[in-house]
Design an enzyme around this catalytic site. Structure first.
Site, PDB file in Angstrom:
ATOM      1  N   HIS A 115       0.824  -1.210   0.000  1.00 28.67           N
ATOM      2  CA  HIS A 115       0.000   0.000   0.000  1.00 28.67           C
ATOM      3  C   HIS A 115       0.858   1.259   0.000  1.00 28.67           C
ATOM      4  O   HIS A 115       2.045   1.234   0.305  1.00 28.67           O
ATOM      5  CB  HIS A 115      -0.952   0.026   1.201  1.00 28.67           C
ATOM      6  N   ARG A 136       5.394   6.692  13.200  1.00 31.66           N
ATOM      7  CA  ARG A 136       5.352   7.225  11.836  1.00 31.66           C
ATOM      8  C   ARG A 136       4.821   8.653  11.850  1.00 31.66           C
ATOM      9  O   ARG A 136       3.824   8.948  12.507  1.00 31.66           O
ATOM     10  CB  ARG A 136       4.424   6.357  10.974  1.00 31.66           C
ATOM     11  N   HIS A 163       4.678   0.179   0.140  1.00 29.37           N
ATOM     12  CA  HIS A 163       5.454  -0.559   1.140  1.00 29.37           C
ATOM     13  C   HIS A 163       4.632  -1.686   1.741  1.00 29.37           C
ATOM     14  O   HIS A 163       3.399  -1.718   1.614  1.00 29.37           O
ATOM     15  CB  HIS A 163       5.994   0.390   2.220  1.00 29.37           C
ATOM     16  N   ASP A 187       0.443   5.167   1.702  1.00 32.13           N
ATOM     17  CA  ASP A 187      -0.311   5.657   2.860  1.00 32.13           C
ATOM     18  C   ASP A 187      -1.456   6.588   2.459  1.00 32.13           C
ATOM     19  O   ASP A 187      -1.303   7.447   1.583  1.00 32.13           O
ATOM     20  CB  ASP A 187       0.634   6.384   3.825  1.00 32.13           C
TER      21      ASP A 187
END
Ligand code: SIN
Length: 286
Positions: free
Chosen positions: A107, A271, A256, A109
């Site tokens: 995916h 994150r 990722h 983000d």
């Protein structure tokens, strides 16, 4: 044995590529220090060239992580961040004996946003002895691997991206309620990168639900076909985390996948995500 490292344009840090297509370690930088604008410009240029860059042995605090990310643009707040958290821009991704890692799908983000994020900077907080690597896939290479006829076709298409696909269950929220705040978004299947002008495949297994204008069967088939290009080994680099590691990826150019192979060990990451702009396709570029 001599390791051939392509000569880099940057003089104030060393660039060590992980693969020819994607991923590079940037060595000789100290992110706890205030970096000047030229250095930030060089890191941004390295990010654009390699799609994901990695930093090692950085002993930085959460505040320094946030400050570094802010140098690249305003930060987002993810709806999965607890409301009472002191630094709402930090998304804590924590797994252990009571929760198996669930980020093990390809995916990019927050593609469910109207303006999905430019990039994400992930910092290792607590790592398993072994496992929990993150893989990154080059979405320019994925597009380039298509046949000319398929390229021409997918460049005409748009797809829906839906937050509810992952977060309705994870946030324990009613789908209609979630959609009031985060309506389903339509983005081009191939996006033009706003800075490099290159074309990137922009559908992902995490959040894309369907391609507009196709039957369900056609859309499911085509999405599966396009998704398969993320996992092609030549498009992928794999990052092995160590204490003090950070990864900074360009969500407009790569996807990722966090390998979920460490259960029941603990893996905690933080994150921070930099706001992006509305994806577009420009037929005159790329
Ligand atoms: C993510 O999907 O943003 C998390 C990646 C990771 O935990 O390695």
């Amino acid at each position: 044995m001599t390791v051939h490292v392509p000569k880099s344009q940057f003089t104030r840090f060393e660039v060590r590529p992980l693969t020819p297509n994607i991923g590079a370690e940037l060595l000789g930088l100290d992110l706890s220090q205030e970096l000047d604008d030229a250095m930030i410009g060089d890191i941004r240029a390295a990010l654009l060239a390699h799609k994901v860059v990695f930093f090692r042995d950085q002993n930085i605090t959460r505040a320094q992580h946030l400050a570094f990310a802010r140098r690249f643009g305003p930060l987002e707040i993810h709806p999965a961040t607890p409301r009472d958290q002191p630094d709402p821009e930090v998304l804590r991704i924590a797994h252990g004996p009571n929760s198996r890692g669930v980020e093990n799908n390809w995916h990019s983000d927050v593609t469910w946003r109207a303006e999905p994020s430019l990039g994400s900077i992930l910092r290792a907080i607590d790592l398993p002895e072994v496992g929990g690597d993150t893989l990154f896939s080059d979405m320019y290479a994925a597009y380039e691997a298509l046949s000319p006829a398929m390229k021409a076709f997918v460049c005409t298409l748009e797809a829906e991206h839906d937050i509810a696909r992952v977060f309705a269950k994870r946030l324990n929220q009613d789908i209609e309620k979630l959609h009031e705040k985060f309506p389903v978004q339509v983005h081009p299947v191939v996006r033009t990168h706003p800075e490099t002008g290159k074309r990137a495949l922009y559908v992902n297994t995490g959040f894309t639900t369907r391609i507009l204008g196709l039957s369900k069967k056609e859309s499911d088939w085509l999405l599966d076909h396009l998704y398969s290009f993320a996992a092609v080994p030549e498009h992928v680099c794999r990052f092995r985390w160590a204490p003090g590691s950070l990864a900074f990826w360009d969500n407009r150019a790569c996807q990722h996948y966090a390998a979920s192979d460490y259960f029941p060990a603990v893996r905690i990451m933080e994150r921070v995500t930099i706001a992006g702009d509305r994806p577009f396709f420009d037929p005159s570029r790329g």
